[in-house]
Enzyme design. Structure first.
Site, PDB file in Angstrom:
ATOM      1  N   ARG A 182       0.830  -1.261   0.150  1.00 25.31           N
ATOM      2  CA  ARG A 182       0.069   0.149  -0.006  1.00 25.31           C
ATOM      3  C   ARG A 182       0.751   1.074  -0.164  1.00 25.31           C
ATOM      4  NH1 ARG A 182      -2.240   1.101   4.179  1.00 25.31           N
ATOM      5  NH2 ARG A 182      -1.183  -0.321   5.486  1.00 25.31           N
ATOM      6  N   SER A 364       1.101  -6.786  13.224  1.00 28.36           N
ATOM      7  CA  SER A 364       1.767  -7.826  12.574  1.00 28.36           C
ATOM      8  C   SER A 364       2.797  -8.336  13.575  1.00 28.36           C
ATOM      9  CB  SER A 364       2.555  -7.206  11.325  1.00 28.36           C
ATOM     10  OG  SER A 364       3.266  -8.156  10.784  1.00 28.36           O
ATOM     11  N   LYS A 368      -1.860 -12.744  16.187  1.00 28.88           N
ATOM     12  CA  LYS A 368      -3.192 -12.788  15.530  1.00 28.88           C
ATOM     13  C   LYS A 368      -3.805 -13.756  14.823  1.00 28.88           C
ATOM     14  CE  LYS A 368      -5.148  -9.546  12.857  1.00 28.88           C
ATOM     15  NZ  LYS A 368      -5.784  -8.572  12.233  1.00 28.88           N
ATOM     16  N   ASP A 383      -9.757 -10.672   9.501  1.00 29.92           N
ATOM     17  CA  ASP A 383      -9.153  -9.166   9.398  1.00 29.92           C
ATOM     18  C   ASP A 383     -10.435  -8.043   9.716  1.00 29.92           C
ATOM     19  OD1 ASP A 383      -6.805  -7.991   9.024  1.00 29.92           O
ATOM     20  OD2 ASP A 383      -7.800  -7.391   6.953  1.00 29.92           O
TER      21      ASP A 383
END
Length: 664
Positions: A182, A364, A368, A383
């Site tokens: 991104r 991160s 998770k 997510d």
């Protein structure tokens, strides 16, 4: 063999002239014995090869009516139904300069013989006269490839997109071009009279402003580029599995890869839902192959990802990274859902067989994905979620998993999900066998796989569940001073939710590795639209209303900081999570810690009691206290950017959240 009176020779049961054996055919054998059957059939009706090929595929026929103008149900012909769809797409692609959409026709331009005779002409949808009446674009058709299946998208990608291959697992391996992640610095949001007051702007905010005029310039650039192509891919899909609050999205893109990616990541409509889709609530124009004009106001590079919440549109220029679409829509949901009193969350979510739901937050490297993946529990999503009056619901229809160093042993569910229909981004594979080398970072370390959530065996379909019982905040504390598990009150939950803490291990310098604290508001600062305290207040309200408990779980170091101590063993963390799920941890004995003031249990089944209080694990008690105060100071410094925002009557709530932080 013998001669008979006619000069013929006998050979078994048949005869032949001039010494040649008579050939036994199926027909002659059938006459003799009726045992062998004639398998021949009449020839096909097709007169040409093209006609024969057309018989290979049957057309999908609509099977539900659409509401008529009088409110009663009236069946539409296939032609009328498709023309309605095309008129809607033409309207989506309307140029602001010409005030009209292009002529669009359904089908692949490479298959001209199959192109339907009917099309949507701009005049069908717009009654006013275009400003510019004549241009080359008015002389051509734009072919629309509408909601293609994965198999059709594979064909398009393999034929026309360089760098697209079928991996040995059956997944489509492709490249996202120069951008392999991104571009948050290139993301812009239109600041208008409404958003100026509603959104979070300024220091710490992910929202970088632009004006509407600049947005329209970029929109025109994207639409003109898409209209100049022979074909565009159009996906009409949904966000949010809660049927009462789902959002209709339309994605217009130039690449089959982008279309397949969104096919996987959004919720896929049934044929019946697609027939009555109508006008979308939000539209993405993905012209990522085409750059923005760097001389345009607010532009700082050739990449721009622009959101206009008033127009319900998103424009992508100068990046082909597919994750921009996924996360752009997540930002939109962070704006739209709170308006309906629904909390949007960057979290994983699973459910036990008794219906107990847990939310997992974590940046991160905190575990998770690992901890929310539990074969004894159902996966609601990995997510993005909503928490509304009906419970929790997944926003997406798929998963977007990191692939670097992926192995069958460590992540069997993700490994097995990378099959036909999945998209593999920027991976490296063997030229001959097409086997992927997941350890190879030649293209990027951010290799990814996108696949439908039903590819995970224990996924709960539909992806909805009751109200959560536990809210688990994960932190990988490389400083080694946070307890393995802490029970939080509501104010502490809000404080740590807004903080979004984890610690990374920095690079080596002169042989010394120092942990680096990282904070991301609401565990997803890049995607939130409102001020973090608004999401935190909604979280606390829902937790209080439905009796949920907040937990802070440290998956990082114990017995010292990174380099001295050791990482908490995964089996111990799993035991802690199991105790949270079962409810047994609620009944444990607790004691309060200094500085952070959280409650820690004195014992957890299957976990050594001495590690539950981090101070016990440090040999150097003075070093422990110094490190604890150092981390507490980092928390306080990070929280300063939130203290100027006032919420609650007489600012009471802001003061409560601040008081729940470190005290020293």
């Amino acid at each position: 063999m013998a001669a008979n009176g006619n000069g013929e020779f006998s050979f078994g049961k048949g005869t032949a002239r001039k010494g040649l054996a008579k050939i036994q055919t199926a027909a002659s054998q059938k006459k003799q014995s009726a045992i062998c059957h004639d398998d021949s059939t009449p020839p096909v009706k097709a007169q040409t090869i093209d006609e024969l090929h057309s018989l290979q595929k049957k057309r999908s026929a609509p099977n539900t009516p659409i509401k008529g103008t009088q409110g009663s149900f009236s069946p539409l012909s296939d032609e009328a139904r498709q023309k309605q769809q095309l008129q809607s797409i033409s309207a989506s692609l309307a140029s602001l300069t010409r005030e009209t959409g292009p002529k669009v026709v359904r089908g692949d331009p490479a298959r001209k013989a199959e192109t339907p005779k009917f099309a949507a002409d701009p005049g069908d949808h717009f009654s006013f006269t275009p400003t510019i009446s004549v241009s080359d674009s008015s002389l051509k058709f734009t072919h629309v490839l509408y909601n293609l299946s994965p198999a059709e998208l594979y064909e398009q990608a393999i034929k026309y997109e360089k760098g697209s291959f079928i991996a040995s697992s059956g997944a489509l391996a492709t490249l996202s071009g120069a951008k392999t992640g991104r571009s948050p610095r290139d993301k812009r949001v239109v600041k208008d009279e409404t958003t100026e007051h509603e959104l979070w702007w300024g220091k710490g905010s992910p929202n970088i402003e632009m004006d509407e005029h600049t947005f329209l310039v970029n929109r025109e650039r994207a639409v003109d580029y898409l209209n100049s192509l022979d074909k565009v891919f159009v996906n009409d899909q949904f966000l949010n599995w809660d049927p009462q609050n789902r959002v209709k999205v339309r994605i217009v893109s130039a690449r089959a890869y982008h279309s397949l990616f969104m096919h996987n990541m959004c919720i896929r409509p049934t044929p019946e839902e697609l027939e009555n889709f109508g006008t979308p609530d939000f539209t993405i124009y993905n012209a990522g192959q085409f750059p923005c004009n760097r001389y345009t106001h607010y532009m700082t590079s050739s990449t721009s990802i622009d959101l206009n919440l008033a127009r319900r549109e998103m424009v992508i220029l100068g990046t082909q990274y597919a994750g921009e679409m996924k996360k752009g829509l997540f930002s939109v949901m962070h704006y739209l859902m709170p308006k309906r009193q629904i909390l949007s969350l960057h979290s994983g979510c699973n459910m036990g067989k008794d219906g107990d739901v847990a939310l997992f937050f974590g940046l991160s490297g905190t575990g998770k994905t690992t901890l929310s993946t539990d074969h004894n529990r159902y996966l609601i999503g990995d997510d993005e979620h909503c928490w509304g009056d009906n419970g929790v619901s997944n926003i997406e229809g798929g998963c977007y998993a990191k692939c670097i160093d992926l192995s069958r042993e460590k992540e069997p569910d993700i490994w097995n999900a990378i099959k036909f229909g999945a998209v593999l981004e920027n991976v490296v594979f063997d030229e001959h066998t097409r086997e992927v080398d997941y350890s190879d970072k030649s293209v990027t370390e951010n290799t990814r796989a996108a696949y439908p959530i039903e590819y995970i065996p224990n996924a709960k379909i539909p992806c909805v569940g009751p109200h959560p019982k536990n809210v688990i905040l994960l932190a990988c504390d490389a400083f080694g001073v946070l307890p393995p598990v802490s029970k939080l009150n509501l104010a502490q939950t809000m404080y740590h939710f807004i903080s979004g803490y984890t610690a990374l291990v920095a690079g080596t310098e002169d042989g010394i590795k120092e942990p680096t604290a990282t904070f991301s508001a609401c565990f997803g600062a890049a995607f939130i639209m409102l001020h973090p305290t608004k999401y935190a207040a909604m979280l606390a309200e829902k937790m209080q209303k439905h009796g949920a408990t907040g937990w802070l779980v440290n998956t990082g170091w114990s017995g010292g900081s990174y380099g001295c101590g050791s990482r908490i063993k995964l089996p111990y963390t799993r035991k802690i999570i199991d105790a949270i799920h079962s409810g047994s941890l609620l009944n444990a004995n607790y004691k309060k810690t200094d500085v952070f003031g959280v409650e820690i249990p004195t014992e957890v089944e299957g976990v050594p009691s001495e590690i539950l209080d981090p101070e016990n694990t440090w040999a150097d008690k003075q070093a422990y206290k110094e490190t604890l105060l150092k981390l507490a100071g980092l928390f306080k410094r990070n929280f300063e950017i939130f203290t100027n925002y006032k919420i609650g009557k007489d600012n009471k709530l802001t003061e409560e959240i601040l008081a729940a932080g470190p005290n020293f």
